[in-house]
Design an enzyme around this catalytic site. Sequence first.
Site, PDB file in Angstrom:
ATOM      1  N   GLY A  19       0.856  -1.415   0.026  1.00 20.26           N
ATOM      2  CA  GLY A  19       0.121  -0.113  -0.236  1.00 20.26           C
ATOM      3  C   GLY A  19       0.944   1.159   0.061  1.00 20.26           C
ATOM      4  N   GLY A  21       0.359   5.676   0.066  1.00 15.67           N
ATOM      5  CA  GLY A  21      -0.286   7.159   0.132  1.00 15.67           C
ATOM      6  C   GLY A  21       0.520   8.076   0.266  1.00 15.67           C
ATOM      7  N   GLY A  22      -0.209   9.303   0.575  1.00 13.86           N
ATOM      8  CA  GLY A  22       0.785  10.650   0.482  1.00 13.86           C
ATOM      9  C   GLY A  22       1.449  10.651   1.893  1.00 13.86           C
ATOM     10  N   LYS A  41       4.086  -0.154   8.551  1.00 15.49           N
ATOM     11  CA  LYS A  41       3.640   1.159   8.074  1.00 15.49           C
ATOM     12  C   LYS A  41       4.723   2.234   8.140  1.00 15.49           C
ATOM     13  CE  LYS A  41      -0.648   2.760   8.688  1.00 15.49           C
ATOM     14  NZ  LYS A  41      -1.771   3.389   9.175  1.00 15.49           N
ATOM     15  N   ASP A 124     -11.284   9.574  11.281  1.00 17.89           N
ATOM     16  CA  ASP A 124     -10.829   9.299   9.899  1.00 17.89           C
ATOM     17  C   ASP A 124     -11.637   8.125   9.589  1.00 17.89           C
ATOM     18  OD1 ASP A 124      -9.802   9.913   7.412  1.00 17.89           O
ATOM     19  OD2 ASP A 124      -8.066   9.034   7.792  1.00 17.89           O
TER      20      ASP A 124
END
Length: 861
Positions: A19, A21-22, A41, A124
């Site tokens: 994965g 993302g920004g 992560k 979120d």
Amino acid sequence: MPLVPGSQIGPYEIIELIGKGGMGEVYRAHDPRLRRDVAIKTSAQRFGERFEREARAVAALNHPNICQVYDVGPDYLVMELIEGPTLAERIHEGTIPLDEALRISEQIAEALAAAHEKLITHRDLKPGNVKIKEDGTVKVLDFGLAKIGGTPTTEVSTESPTLSMTLTQAGVILGTAAYMSPEQARGKPVDARSDVWAFGVVFYEMLTARRLFKGEDLGETLASVVKEAPDLSGIPPKVRRLLEACLQKDPRKRLQAIGDRHLLLTEQAAPPPQRTQWLWPALAVASLLGAAWLGWTHFRETPQVQQSMRFQMELENLSVRYFQISPDGRNVVFVARANSGVHLRVRDLDALEARDLPGTDGAVFPFWSPDSAHIGFFAQGKLKQIALTGGPAINIADAPDARGGAWGPDGTIVFAPIVNGALYSVAAGGGTPTLLKLPRTGDRASLRFPKFVPGTDRFMYVYLAEKPEDAGAYTATLSGSPAVRLLSEPQTPYYVPPASPSTAGQLLFLRDNTLMAQPFDIAALKSTGDALPLAENVPVSGTEGDPAFTVSRNGVLLYSAGSILTERKLVWIDRAGKRSEPVLTQKGFGTSSLSPKGTQIMYSQGPRQGQTDLWLYDVARNASQQFTFGPLGASEPTWSPGGDAVVFTVRASGRPTFDLYRKETQSAAKEELLFKAGTNAFASDWSADGKFLVFSQTGDATKDDIWLLPLAAGDRKPQLFKQTPYADAGGTLSPDGRWMAYSSDASGKPEIFIEPRTPGGAVRQISIGGGVSPRWRSDGRELYFVSDRKLMAVDVKPGPDLTWGAPHELFSAQDMAVNARFAAYQPSADGSRFLASVTAGDRASAQSVTVLTNWQSGLAK
């Protein structure tokens, strides 16, 4: 910098990128130490604050529907690897059938409820942050935007949609903006109600496969959230009311707690309102607590039956499960822990915090006056009372080791002053207690925990009898009517008057740890219908006969939310506090004892109090086998010096007596009765020469006393070592047999003392700020004990003239099971490490209670 397969980050080997993302990347990695794959992560540098927040938030949670954090590195998180699609991917395939959507949403809601109970707001929640495993288990991810704490706040960060940002940052936020609550989109303070909004948006998207709020860019999306009214016409009627409540733009009108979602699920669409006005308080917690006695205010031409409400509330530092709701249903009094002991706290049901009641140090078993203005309790060997508003505590009568009291409508208090004894009555203002002439057979029989029927002189109580067939819950009156047995269960029931002229009064009681309600005619003393369950897994308070629930006369019910089968684990802890992997993890785990050679562990385990058996764990084989086989409860094992036998306590529920049994560990011989003891009899040590057993038991007119039991055949007459008006327990002999260490609350709180084994020597206080559970090192040169949730050590010079140094802390024992009568830890022979029983998972559940209102409406008439 991206990581490549085969590279290392900490001890973890990167397998592949899964994965991106920004804010960073997510990789599949392998942990060679535990031989499992994990998700790692990594963080872009500018989002370090987000990673720290996520680590703190998820570390505070332990829930099957929340992704677990395993480890934290300088710029990465090691998390549970969850296989399966995201909810966003599942929605992309098309609309989700209602039944499946309900199963998914239920698990999301449970995850949010667990976070909200810890004062953590996710902020979120969106389909991309929810994963669905192959077995249907749902996991909520990404607490990086979580807000920790109960005060609504706004936070200035690069993730705030109200700030100007680069296109890259806007792209990151765009996927979130559609799920933001209106107050979050405006940059206003947010709390758990923002998650309720997001839950509604996600639920809508599952049912329709369409975004509820959207726009060409970030600004249009946020404007849609703030201004557009949701169109729910295509939503199934069963869940329309729920979504309407979740998607109120004003958070004050929104569903206040995700735990109340079930109340809004209906089988058909709700009828249009007819001059109806719902008043929902502004604050989430205040609304829930206020509902316990205010209910829902409404105006209709035809009154509706109020729905029952069930929610949890925290009682800060709740000690065991001693809590009582006031008769008017407005306040809860409970026993709270403090560093120096325990005291009473009171919480108004329409307040957010509890307040201390000064002058109640050492208090146990609180109870209310009928007008809810005063509180009775027991402390320092006295029955006392104090006003709800505070002030000095007033002594009423002597009560050396009480077991509960109740305040009648005429100002008379019925109470049990000692463990094994009768009930007495006394005026609330003080005076000479009067013995109540109630059936009681045997010196060890115990009458305890009286409860008055509201507005009458009738009270109910528990009878712990030497003959099990006599035990149970009884009722009698102050005016002298004969005692009548109501229930065979030895737990005090409560009687709740009828809620209306058309309903019956209810008798509430525990049956196999299920809270039951039964229609009951209090005048005729007979049931008028079947008993129905209200809640499962409701334990006793920690003291036999005292159930962990309480109810007001108008039916506001509180019961313990803790599980009966608490999961505990045994771990080795070194002197610096570093812990090993669990040696043993069990539900229903009780006390344990390490064999002298350290090769075996004897522990108790069972479904509930009085129904435990002993199990023998072999360390080398990593296997357990059952050691005792009921039907009586076995607990508190103590090994012989040679490791060839174990002494343990045996007791059956409903009986007041405890017996000591012995059983060999290396043969198939049956256990033998060693000594028919009294109440609360527990062995705490075996002398190094094998000649004496140290045990404590509650005296007839004292608290715990310490005894020595000779073990030679034909000479089993116990020798009294220590008897005072105080609780003296946990005795342990030094390896040379010269000295006895024990705890005593003679100073008002437990402290550690040492005195010679032979009578007449000086008593020396070892601890300074409190202490329980003393243990000697095998060479006698160090003594350990627990003080203020810390494991302490004292250097000792053994011999005829004992000398010792100042106590010093080894490590925190915050989650260690602590008991004045039986130590929950054991040092290794050299004192380099300690085998301790600690909680597995979340400790806070033991501090929460469930509130249930209007439960009568759900019972058959």
